[in-house]
Every structure is written in structure tokens, then in C-alpha cells.
Design an enzyme around this catalytic site. Structure first.
Site, short mmCIF file in Angstrom:
data_model
loop_
_atom_site.label_atom_id
_atom_site.label_comp_id
_atom_site.label_asym_id
_atom_site.label_seq_id
_atom_site.Cartn_x
_atom_site.Cartn_y
_atom_site.Cartn_z
N GLY A 18 0.84 -1.19 0.00
CA GLY A 18 0.00 0.00 0.00
C GLY A 18 0.86 1.23 0.00
O GLY A 18 2.05 1.15 0.23
N GLU A 19 0.26 2.33 -0.28
CA GLU A 19 1.10 3.52 -0.27
C GLU A 19 0.37 4.74 0.22
O GLU A 19 -0.84 4.83 0.19
CB GLU A 19 1.66 3.80 -1.64
CG GLU A 19 0.62 3.78 -2.74
CD GLU A 19 1.29 4.01 -4.06
OE1 GLU A 19 1.44 3.05 -4.82
OE2 GLU A 19 1.68 5.16 -4.31
N GLY A 20 1.14 5.65 0.67
CA GLY A 20 0.63 6.95 1.03
C GLY A 20 1.23 7.94 0.07
O GLY A 20 1.78 7.57 -0.96
N GLY A 21 1.13 9.19 0.40
CA GLY A 21 1.63 10.20 -0.52
C GLY A 21 3.13 10.32 -0.51
O GLY A 21 3.76 10.46 -1.54
N GLY B 179 5.24 8.11 1.23
CA GLY B 179 5.99 6.89 1.52
C GLY B 179 5.38 5.68 0.88
O GLY B 179 4.22 5.66 0.50
N LYS C 68 9.11 0.34 5.10
CA LYS C 68 8.53 1.62 4.77
C LYS C 68 9.65 2.56 4.36
O LYS C 68 10.61 2.75 5.09
CB LYS C 68 7.81 2.18 5.99
CG LYS C 68 6.79 1.19 6.46
CD LYS C 68 5.92 1.76 7.55
CE LYS C 68 5.00 0.65 8.03
NZ LYS C 68 3.98 1.11 8.92
N ASP D 186 -3.69 8.57 14.56
CA ASP D 186 -4.48 8.17 13.39
C ASP D 186 -4.97 6.74 13.55
O ASP D 186 -4.90 5.94 12.62
CB ASP D 186 -3.64 8.31 12.12
CG ASP D 186 -4.48 8.18 10.87
OD1 ASP D 186 -3.92 7.85 9.80
OD2 ASP D 186 -5.70 8.37 10.95
#
Lengths: 184, 806
Positions: free
Chosen positions: B77-80, B82, B100, B193
């Protein structure tokens, strides 16, 4: 309307009466509709219908605690089909009332999840299911059970009296097939 | 074999194979190009969905094969900023890990520093419930990375909804999550979060075990920059709105501490218990400001209300405590939360108690539910009226020796009224239906013409017409006439006479109708005192005046005093007045209301139900008293959070009242407000709003409606508008209401206070703290208790403590 009516119907189904199953669907349909109308009374922002909760509740209301698995099977099958009708009816009414508003987006990821959400265009799904019915009615029953009645793989397997592995395979294909149609 | 079956067959053959091999496989099985294409599409759909399900997307050619000593397997999965890979470690032991790594390009000092700080924090933690950090390093192209324990499992909510474990099992899992969070807090790390996708359930030694992933790092790495998300604000952290605590969603975020995590845990527990998040937020349907408002102000219904399964009440209390808007009221630590969960599992009483729950309901009734407070008011009015009529009738029936005289009066009264109603006035406008109001107006004029001197008949007439106006909700005229009746009584019978006392009593009702509760209380107390002396302590009027006193106390919030009075009074009433006494029935109903006001809902409901039965038996189902009592039963149900029953009953009452009183009666508007409150509590804000909007518009254009009722509706409507995020429309209405109430009667009045409170909240919402403080003080001056203000967003204002009392 109550437990005794259900029991009678279930007995008739077990005895092999064809129409009895339709009667069961009708009965459950009305109960669900009544409950769903309560939830869907007004178009609300952010309102999410919980068909699976409704089906559970209908089950609790309508069934005796002593109802056996055989009958549960019939019930959930009927409930799933009835729930589908309730939702589609509602979507049709709502669609009719809309004035050219944008159609809801069509992402099928929600088919992975128990609860149908606002993402799926119910009417398009309805059309797709009707088409699928022509090819493989058993898959349609499965989709109803999983999607509209919220049963897990194992429960659906029980309800349809097949192995979970079979259900998994059928489900994978049906889902992909539906998604293909809904993406158009 | 049909096309469909062929597709199915090929699909089944390929579905378990690696994607790279599909084409080859299909060719091997002799699939024509068209069919091949279709099956490939189906397979892709399948793997996309499957991928999203388990969180794994296919590898991009751009992904590296190795990072450090780790071999990259898949991209979960990814975030903005990382990317998280699944990788394999070879030495010293072969196992799967999660890596990560910062995306290329996002290398600001801040981000790097943050990344490093989180890495350090993570390495401090050592708990089975938290994904462990194993290693860290820098890639060949200078990007830092962290290697963590690989956690494969389902998000906790999906796990529970799929496997449907027992309630106990769910609580046990959740408890473990709390313990893990507590561990982190002790190490000085706040997650900020927490959400179900960050809490995965894995199998350890055959038992399900939760693991929290993305601790802290998520904060730095998963800020997404698309237009649909909320993370476009500079400088503040924004998480998923569903689990975000009010202070995080704040206009100017305060220090976020561990209690923000407690809130998120509460939201997760809520979702586990009910299947939905506590607040209905959608970042697509709501603007950020609306979301903020919802988070800060919308009260979620307790979980027991949101699920068809039966939940122990303790869970309602616990969940709501964790979800308190005011963080001081939440659990101070995740450990405290965990302890209460354990208590429930073990069947003990938790720390969070009904005090919290009922406090909310109390708050509901006192602060939010204008309807509930005024419900009892109008109900009481109806009661007293009905009882008075009955009393009169019984008086007339009993005292046969005076029958002649009174029969004469009665005859005169009715013949007069008949004349009036027939429209015998020659100056009447021809050919037009008269409204009840016009008839009465005319009646009053005629009355004064026909009976220029005070006498028994005139007294009775003033009373009758005054009561008629009262019944129409025309309080101003009613008061004038009843004052006149009293003046006449005093002259004709002398003060202290039963008749005069009766008119004093009526005036008490009037004062009540105009909202002058303290004055009404005084009035009833006088009547009770004089009547006790002149007529005897067990005389019906004495008893009724005392009952009225009790109701006034209840209305003034002195519920316990009221309960005391009724407890003593009711046995006397039963004894003195017999079993078929409407007075007793109505006093019983008042008793029920007093219990309600004292938040003793469990006791109130049976009392009210009994009262409703009695009233109905004596006066009929359609009698305003009966309807009013049912109204109060509905309120009690609401107080007990039986929202569905309350709604159903309120709807019934509303229909009855509309049918009997006509659509423009104050009671009808009252009913609409009460129904709107229930709907609001159920979260059906749209319908509530629609109802109140209709009531408001109707009243605005209707001259027959009392001012007070109109303003009440206006404030109620504005309140809902504000809850709906429509400050723009709400504010002018509130300011109008304040102005109107000012002219109606004094500035110490709970309705004014309510309006000021709403204004203050609106002002605060647009960051006008100074103004908000002033408005808040006005609310306090008008009688809103300071504790109530503190429970809202206004609680954070400095200087709230000092109301300027003059």
C-alpha cells in the site's frame, strides 16, 4: 405476522410445495420493506441502509429459536431475494424522483464488503444480475446471499448446501463478471 | 458449452496462477482472441479486487528489487510520501518483513526529522500488540527506510464482521488493542491516526491477536494530496474524519494528547459493536467546515440504538464516555478504558456509569429539547383546563341545592355563546365563514354590551370565553379575560371565596402559558394557602392548587421538590376525590412529568402510562388531556432512549392534535418540535429539519399563533439549522428571536438563554471568540446554568466563569 406463519410456510416448503417458497419471499419482503421503509423514510445525506442488519432483525422477529438449519437456509435465501427487491424498488423510486442528477458512481469494491453502500448503482447491478440469471442462477443466489443478506463465505456455503471452496470460486467469478458489466 | 461456461472454465483455470502466466495459459487452452480478452479482463477485475481486499497491489516495474539486504516481494500500500513494501529477509533468519521507505523527492528536513523521530519512538516500544521495528537504514539513493514486523491480517472491523465472533471475544480483542495503545502512550507516543485499517488481526498460536501498525509513521507518510481528501491544509495533521477527535478537528487545534487516541478507540469500539462509525461523515459529501462541525457537535446515538443486537447498557456508557466531545470527560488513559472493558467482560460494573448517560439525557431535556420542557408546560395547561372544567361540572352536579342559581347561569352562558356562534351580530361581514377568533372577538364585545355590571353570569362568561381563547392558544386575550373574571369574582363573591380562588387559579394557568413560571408558582401557592384555610386541606381546589404548585416546581427545574409534593399529595387525592377523579389522574400525570424532569425515567414511564390510561378512561382518547399525557409518555420514552417508540408515539400524538385542534395550534407546533427532537436524536437530521422548517414557516404566516410559541419554534428551527451546518440561516433567526423575546417579557428566561447559547456557538464557529464570550454571558444571565455551557464547545472560552450579575 409472526413466527407461526413462518413455521407453517417453512413446513410447506419442506414438504415440497413450490409456491410456498414464493409465499415466504412475499412474507419476508413485506417485513423487510416495512423495516427498511422505516430506515429509508426520507432521503438523507449520508444515510446508509444496512440491509444485513435488517435481515438479521427480520430473522429475529420472524423465526422461532427452534428453527433448524434447513429452514434457516430457506429463510435466508428468501430474505436475500426479498432484500434485493426492497433495495431495487427503493432505488427505482428514487431514480424516478431524481431530475437528471448524476448517477451514482459504480465501483464494485463494495461487493467485497458485507454491506452495500452508496457506491454501487443498484439498478445497474439489478440489470447485471438479471443477465447473470440467464447463465447461472446459482451464482445469482450466491450474490444475493453475500451481498444483500450479508452472509459470510461459510454461511453462504451452509445456506446453499455446498462447500465453502465452491462458494469461493463461484464468488470470485461472479464478482469479476458483475464488475465487468458495471464498469461499462 | 456456452460462452459463459467457457469463460468460467478458463477463469477458474487461471485464477490461482500468477498474473504473468495468464496469457500463456489461455493460449495453451486454445482460447480465441476475443474470448481471451474477456477472460483476461475478468481476471484483472478479480485480482484488483482481491488485491484491494488484502491490501496488495501488483508490483510496478518502477519498484526496486532490493532495499538493503531485503528482497522486495510486493507493494502492499502507499501513502503520498511513503511506500510500504512487503519484503523478505534472508539473514540471519528467513522471514517476511514490511519496509517503509520515503518516496523519492520528499526530502525536506522536516520530513526527515520526523521520520527519524518516529523511528526512535517505535524502537522504544515492545509490545505484542504493536508491530515491531526491526531495522532501519538508508537506500542506495539516500532515502531512509524502516523495517518492521510483517503483519498479515484483516482490519479489526472486517475481521469481526466476517467471522462474527461473540461479543465477549470482540471485547477481548478490543481490550488488547487498548493495552497496546496504553503501552505506546507510556512511551510517549501518540498514534493520532488510529483506525480499523491500522489495527490488524493476526493469528498467533491459533488465537486471534490484534496488532497496531503504522504507529506514528503513518502520520508523516500517508498525507494524501488529492482534492477529495482533507489533507490540503498546511501545517496541521489531518486523519480520517471518522475517528478524529473534536480537538483534532478543531478550528485551531489544541495540543493533541493521548485522549485523542482514546476517542479514536471509542469510535472503533462503536464500529465493532454496531457496524457503523458513530458520526455520519463523508469527505465527498461534506465540506471540511461541515465535517468539523459534525465532529464537534453531533452527538452519536449510543451503540445500543444502532444495532439490532442486544448490547448491555454498560457498553453504551463506556463507548459514549470514550467519545465525549470534551476530552476531560473521556477516559484519561487507554488503560482506564481497558479496565472498564474488562469489567464488562467479567460482568462487573464499570467506572463509566449511568450518570454519564443520564447526564446526557438530562442535558438533552434541559438544553437541547426545547420541546420537552415546553411539552410539559402545554401538557399541564391542557390538564388544568380539563380538570377545571371537570371540577366545575362536578361542583354543579354535587351542589344541587344551589342548582337553580347555577343552572340559570349555565343557561345564560350557553345561550349567549350560541348566539355568538350563530353570528347574530348584524354588523358581521356577510357571506363569509367566521374564524373561531372572530367569533370570540365578537363574543367579547357582545358580552360587555349585554352585561355591563359584574355579576355571576358575567364571571362565568369571562371564564368560558377566556378558557376558549386559552384553548386556541391565544394567551394574550385569554389573560385579559381571566383577569376580568377574577376582578368580577372578587366583587361578586368576595376574595377568598371558592369562585374567586378558582379564577386566581385560572390566572395561574395563564401565567404559566406565558412562560412566567415563578409568577405562576407564586399564584398557585397563594391559591393553595388560602384554599387550605378557607375551604379545607382536602378540598378539591386546595388539592389541585397544590398539584399545580408541584408542576410549577418541576417546570422550574426543582424536580425533587416536585416529586416530594406529589408523593405526598397523590394518596390524599385518591382518598378525597375517589377513583374516578380526573383531577387525580392529571396530578398523576404531573407526577410522572416531575419524575421525568428529575431524570428518574424508569420510574416516570410507568406512572405516565398509568396516568394516560386513567385520563383516557375518564375523558376519552381524543380529549386534549389524554393526548397531552400520551405526549408526555413519548417524552419519557425519549428520555429512556427508546427512540423508535418515542418517535412512533410522537407521530401519533401529532396526528391526533392536528386532527382535533387544527394545524395551527400551539400544541401542534409543540408536537412537531418534540418529534423533530426525537428525529434529531436518531440522527435523522434532514427530516427533523424539514419538520421544523414547515412549522416555522407555518407559524410565521399565521396570525392566530401565540408569540411565544412562534419564537420557540423559531429557536428550535434555528438550532437544527445550526446542527445541519447552516449557520448562515440560523443566526438571523436567533437574533430575531432574542429581540422578540425581549419585548415579550423580561430577559431572564430560558428560551432567551437558549437562543443566546446558539448564537454564541455560531460566533465561536467562525472564530469570533470575543463575541462568543459576550453571547455566552448573555445566556448565563438568562438562566442557562454554566455547566451546560461548559459541555459545549464554549467550554473552552476563557473568562466564562464570571457572569456579570447586576
Amino acid at each position: 405476522m409472526g413466527a407461526s406463519q413462518i413455521t407453517v410456510l417453512l413446513n410447506r416448503i419442506n414438504a415440497g410445495e413450490r409456491h410456498a417458497y414464493n409465499d415466504l419471499i412475499e412474507l419476508v419482503y413485506h417485513e423487510l420493506r416495512r423495516m427498511a421503509v422505516g430506515q429509508m423514510r426520507f432521503e438523507l445525506i449520508g444515510h446508509t441502509l444496512q440491509p444485513t442488519a435488517l435481515v438479521s432483525e427480520a430473522w429475529m422477529r420472524l423465526a422461532d429459536s427452534g428453527t433448524d438449519w434447513q429452514n434457516r437456509r430457506h429463510f435466508f435465501g428468501a430474505a436475500a431475494e426479498a432484500m434485493r427487491r426492497v433495495l431495487v424498488d427503493h432505488a427505482r423510486r428514487r431514480d424516478a424522483a431524481k431530475r437528471g442528477g448524476g448517477l451514482q458512481r459504480v465501483t464494485l469494491t463494495n461487493l467485497d464488503v458485507d454491506v452495500p453502500g452508496a457506491d454501487v448503482d443498484l439498478l445497474a447491478l439489478e440489470d447485471a444480475l438479471n443477465e447473470l440469471e440467464q447463465h447461472n442462477p446459482r451464482m445469482v443466489r450466491l450474490v444475493e446471499l453475500r451481498y444483500f443478506a450479508g452472509l459470510s463465505i461459510e454461511e453462504a456455503a451452509e445456506a446453499m448446501d455446498v462447500s465453502p471452496a465452491t462458494v469461493k470460486r463461484d464468488w470470485s467469478f461472479a464478482r469479476a463478471w458483475l464488475k465487468e458489466r458495471l464498469d461499462d | 458449452m456456452t460462452d459463459f461456461e467457457r469463460e468460467r472454465q478458463l477463469f477458474d483455470l487461471c485464477v490461482d496462477e500468477e498474473p504473468q502466466r495468464w496469457s500463456a495459459f489461455l493460449d495453451d487452452h486454445g482460447a480465441e482472441p476475443e474470448l481471451r480478452e474477456r477472460v483476461l479482463r475478468l481476471l484483472r477485475h478479480h485480482s484488483d479486487t482481491a488485491a484491494r481486499e488484502s491490501g496488495f497491489l501488483r508490483l510496478d516495474p518502477a519498484d526496486p528489487e532490493r532495499i538493503g539486504p531485503y528482497r522486495i516481494l510486493q507493494r502492499p500500500g502507499e501513502g503520498g510520501m511513503g511506500i510500504v513494501y512487503a519484503a523478505e529477509q534472508r539473514e540471519p533468519v528467513r522471514r517476511r518483513v514490511a519496509i517503509k521507505v520515503l518516496r523519492a523527492g520528499h526530502h525536506s528536513r522536516e520530513v526527515l526529522a520526523r521520520f527519524d523521530a518516529e523511528r526512535q519512538a517505535l524502537s522504544l516500544m515492545n509490545h505484542p500488540g504493536i508491530a515491531r521495528i526491526l531495522d532501519a537504514g538508508t537506500t542506495a539513493d539516500q532515502r531512509p527506510y524502516i523495517v518492521m514486523e510483517y503483519v498479515s491480517g484483516e482490519p479489526i472491523t472486517r475481521y469481526c464482521s466476517q467471522r462474527k465472533p461473540s461479543l465477549e471475544a470482540i471485547l477481548e480483542l478490543f481490550r488488547q488493542v487498548c493495552d497496546a495503545v496504553q503501552h505506546a502512550h507510556q512511551k510517549g507516543v501518540i498514534h493520532r491516526d488510529l483506525k480499523p485499517s491500522n489495527i490488524l488481526i493476526t493469528e498467533e498460536l491459533g488465537k486471534p491477536a490484534p496488532k497496531i501498525i503504522d504507529f506514528g509513521i503513518a502520520k508523516a507518510l500517508t498525507v494524501r494530496l488529492t482534492e477529495h481528501t482533507l489533507e490540503t491544509r498546511v501545517g496541521s495533521f489531518l486523519g480520517t474524519p471518522d475517528y478524529m477527535s473534536p480537538e483534532q478537528a478543531d478550528v485551531s487545534p489544541l495540543d493533541v494528547d493521548t485522549r485523542a487516541d482514546v476517542y479514536a478507540l471509542g469510535a472503533i469500539l462503536y464500529e465493532l459493536l454496531t457496524g457503523t462509525t458513530p458520526l455520519q461523515i463523508s469527505s465527498e459529501r461534506h465540506s471540511w467546515t461541515e465535517i468539523q462541525k459534525i465532529i464537534r457537535e453531533q452527538e452519536p446515538p449510543p451503540p445500543g440504538r444502532r444495532t439490532p443486537h442486544k448490547l448491555p447498557r454498560e457498553l453504551d456508557w463506556i463507548t459514549c464516555k470514550a467519545l465525549e466531545k470534551e476530552r476531560n470527560r473521556r477516559y484519561a488513559t487507554a488503560a482506564a478504558f481497558s479496565e472498564d472493558i474488562t469489567a464488562v467482560i467479567e460482568g462487573r460494573a464499570p467506572q463509566a456509569g449511568p450518570h454519564t448517560f443520564l447526564y446526557r439525557t438530562g442535558k438533552l431535556l434541559r438544553q437541547h429539547a426545547l420541546a420537552a420542557a415546553t411539552a410539559t408546560t402545554v401538557f399541564m395547561l391542557v390538564l388544568i383546563f380539563g380538570a377545571v372544567m371537570a371540577w366545575q361540572a362536578s361542583q354543579i352536579a354535587r351542589e344541587r341545592d344551589r342548582a337553580n342559581q347555577e343552572a340559570d347561569i349555565a343557561r345564560n352562558v350557553s345561550s349567549f355563546l350560541v348566539d355568538v356562534l350563530r353570528g347574530a351580530d348584524p354588523t358581521s361581514q356577510q357571506g363569509r365563514e367566521l374564524t373561531a377568533r372572530e367569533v370570540l372577538d365578537r363574543g367579547v364585545r357582545q358580552l360587555e354590551e349585554r352585561f355591563p355590571q359584574p355579576n355571576a353570569t358575567r364571571v362565568a362568561l369571562y371564564r368560558a370565553v377566556g378558557n376558549a381563547y386559552l384553548n386556541l392558544g391565544r394567551y394574550t386575550e385569554a389573560e385579559q379575560l381571566l383577569q376580568q373574571a377574577l376582578r368580577d369574582s372578587n366583587e361578586v363573591y368576595g376574595p377568598g371565596h371558592r369562585e374567586s380562588l378558582f379564577d386566581m387559579y385560572n390566572l395561574g394557568r395563564m401565567l404559566l402559558a406565558r412562560g412566567r413560571l415563578s409568577d405562576a408558582l407564586q399564584q398557585f401557592e397563594s391559591v393553595a394557602a388560602i384554599a387550605a384555610e378557607r375551604l379545607g386541606p382536602e378540598h378539591e381546589l386546595t388539592l389541585r392548587a397544590r398539584a399545580a404548585t408541584g408542576t410549577m416546581l418541576e417546570q422550574l427545574g426543582r424536580a425533587e421538590e416536585a416529586v416530594a409534593i406529589f408523593s405526598e399529595l397523590l394518596p390524599i387525592m385518591r382518598r378525597a376525590l375517589g377513583t374516578e377523579s380526573i383531577s387525580t389522574a392529571t396530578a398523576l400525570a404531573s407526577f410522572g412529568s416531575a419524575l421525568e424532569t428529575a431524570n428518574r425515567f424508569e420510574e416516570a414511564l410507568p406512572v405516565l402510562r398509568e396516568a394516560a390510561k386513567e385520563v383516557e378512561k375518564l375523558q376519552g382518547r381524543d380529549h386534549p388531556n389524554a393526548i397531552g399525557t400520551r405526549f408526555n409518555v413519548a417524552n419519557a420514552l425519549m428520555g429512556l432512549r427508546e427512540l423508535d417508540q418515542a418517535e412512533a408515539l410522537h407521530r401519533e400524538v401529532l396526528a391526533d392534535q392536528t386532527r382535533i385542534l387544527g394545524p395551527s395550534h400551539a400544541n401542534v407546533y409543540l408536537s412537531m418540535r418534540a418529534l423533530a427532537e426525537v428525529l434529531r436524536e436518531k440522527g435523522e437530521l434532514e427530516e427533523a429539519l424539514g419538520l421544523m422548517r414547515a412549522a416555522y414557516l407555518d407559524q410565521e404566516t399565521n396570525p392566530d399563533v401565540s408569540d411565544f410559541s412562534r419564537v420557540e419554534t423559531k429557536v428550535g428551527y434555528a438550532h437544527l439549522l445550526r446542527l445541519h451546518g447552516n449557520d448562515r440561516e440560523a443566526e438571523p433567526l436567533l437574533r430575531e428571536a432574542v429581540a422578540e423575546l425581549g419585548t415579550l417579557g423580561g430577559d431572564r428566561h430560558w428560551l432567551i438563554g437558549k437562543a443566546w447559547l446558539e448564537i454564541a456557538l455560531i460566533e465561536l464557529a467562525r472564530s469570533d471568540a470575543e463575541q462568543a464570550l459576550i453571547s455566552a454571558r448573555s445566556a448565563i444571565r438568562a438562566g442557562i446554568p454554566i455547566e451546560e455551557l461548559k459541555r459545549t464547545a464554549l467550554g473552552r472560552l476563557d473568562g466564562l466563569e464570571a457572569p456579570q450579575d447586576r
